[in-house]
Scaffold this active site. Structure first.
Site, PDB file in Angstrom:
ATOM      1  N   ASP A   1      -4.878 -12.130   3.401  1.00 36.19           N
ATOM      2  CA  ASP A   1      -5.675 -12.356   4.334  1.00 36.19           C
ATOM      3  C   ASP A   1      -7.322 -12.506   2.986  1.00 36.19           C
ATOM      4  OD1 ASP A   1      -4.981 -10.426   2.002  1.00 36.19           O
ATOM      5  OD2 ASP A   1      -4.836  -8.707   3.617  1.00 36.19           O
TER       6      ASP A   1
ATOM      7  N   HIS B   1       1.024  -1.548  -0.169  1.00 34.77           N
ATOM      8  CA  HIS B   1       0.479   0.278  -0.443  1.00 34.77           C
ATOM      9  C   HIS B   1       1.085   1.710  -0.043  1.00 34.77           C
ATOM     10  CE1 HIS B   1      -3.567  -2.568   0.088  1.00 34.77           C
ATOM     11  NE2 HIS B   1      -3.694  -2.816   1.568  1.00 34.77           N
TER      12      HIS B   1
ATOM     13  N   ASP C   1      -2.949 -10.349  -2.353  1.00 33.80           N
ATOM     14  CA  ASP C   1      -3.565 -10.000  -1.179  1.00 33.80           C
ATOM     15  C   ASP C   1      -5.631  -9.842  -1.112  1.00 33.80           C
ATOM     16  OD1 ASP C   1      -2.495  -8.890   1.318  1.00 33.80           O
ATOM     17  OD2 ASP C   1      -4.372  -8.020   0.571  1.00 33.80           O
TER      18      ASP C   1
ATOM     19  N   HIS D   1      -6.136  -7.065  -0.568  1.00 36.24           N
ATOM     20  CA  HIS D   1      -6.668  -5.061  -0.983  1.00 36.24           C
ATOM     21  C   HIS D   1      -5.651  -5.524  -2.249  1.00 36.24           C
ATOM     22  CE1 HIS D   1      -6.814  -5.856   3.624  1.00 36.24           C
ATOM     23  NE2 HIS D   1      -8.186  -4.802   3.347  1.00 36.24           N
TER      24      HIS D   1
END
Length: 313
Positions: free
Chosen positions: A244, A126, A163, A165
């Protein structure tokens, strides 16, 4: 396969408070599981070294790096955003996390290892060029990719991010770079709420609906990632390995199983075998249920080692 396992004790020095999901216990859970399964002993283990400022500056402006240093507290915890905090050792941990990926790149290009798993934190995908966010300070996989370009002349680097995200930071750094192909699967709509639409020729955005299961995930990845990867023919495959997206992770609502992490890792290895002389460098991103983080990492490492999946207990 010779698989290197890179980490560093300093990765555990960074913490963001007792209730924060991105905690030092994440790496402890992985190491305990891999040791118990007898897998860690099959890897070539080593400690990472800190990434130097010059390596970080290939992807982050120097003024941003200096601004981050000024944020480091003498004691306690300071808040950068609602998700991301810093203690006195946070940047020390972030530097060895990025340094692990640099060392992993060195190992695969020097043929010291076929592939590498960097079990490090804080995560990095990120972190945008000039913005620390989403638990991330430096973009570890981007630092490694830039090192591969600068030191080994890599000109076709594929970064596969699975991921829950999306890797907004990696996209921010490499968007419109024809030497880097980014394939990213993620729950949609979901954090980070930016870069979610495919506007760049070198980015394959793969949004997943809430509840996406194993069958649908594999179908979408094969349809969207494989044609792009075969056309690109990478000379290095890098993985942002987030666990995740597991059905039991509290962070999201994608329903993957351990075997899906094995499957997508094996897919990346097949691409690397075809075009990149087996070179795969993987770096840990998300995964916030200690049990499923550890079992997902076990499945991931089994694939890297060339072992059959069987049932992860």
């Amino acid at each position: 396969m010779i698989t290197a396992y890179l980490t560093h004790p300093d990765c555990s020095l960074h913490h963001m408070g007792p209730e924060h999901p991105e905690s030092p216990q994440r790496l402890e859970a992985i190491r305990a599981r891999l040791s118990l399964a007898g897998l860690l002993q099959q890897t070539m283990q080593a400690d990472a070294k800190e990434a130097c400022d010059d390596a970080l500056a290939r992807v982050h402006p120097v003024r941003h790096l200096n601004a981050l240093k000024k944020c480091v507290p003498d004691e306690g915890i300071v808040t950068l955003d609602s998700d991301t905090m810093m203690n006195p050792d946070s940047l020390k941990a972030a530097k060895v996390a990025a340094g692990a990926v640099i060392r992993g790149v060195d190992q695969v290009f020097k043929r010291q290892a076929d592939n590498v798993f960097c079990a490090v934190r804080p995560p990095g995908h990120h972190a945008e060029a000039a913005d620390a966010m989403g638990f991330c300070f430096y973009n570890n996989v981007a630092v490694g990719a830039a090192h591969a370009k600068a030191k080994y002349g890599a000109r076709r680097i594929a970064i596969l991010d699975f991921d829950v995200h999306q890797c907004n930071g990696t996209i921010d750094i490499f968007k419109n770079d024809p030497e880097v192909l980014i394939c990213t699967s993620f729950q949609y709509p979901f954090y980070p709420w930016r870069y979610l639409r495919s506007e760049w020729q070198n980015v394959v955005n793969t949004p997943l609906e809430v509840g996406t299961d194993s069958t649908e995930f594999r179908r979408i990845i094969e349809r969207q990632w494989l044609p792009a990867l075969h056309a690109f023919k990478p000379d290095l495959v890098m993985l942002s390995a987030g666990f995740d997206a597991h059905r039991d992770d509290p962070m999201g609502d994608i329903c993957l199983e351990d075997e899906d992490f094995y499957w997508v890792t094996h897919l990346a290895m097949e691409i690397a075998a075809l075009y990149a002389e087996n070179r795969v460098v993987s770096v840990l991103e998300g995964g916030y249920n200690p049990k499923t983080l550890a079992s997902g990492a076990e499945a991931h490492l089994k694939a890297l080692l060339g072992l059959p999946f069987m049932d992860v207990p």
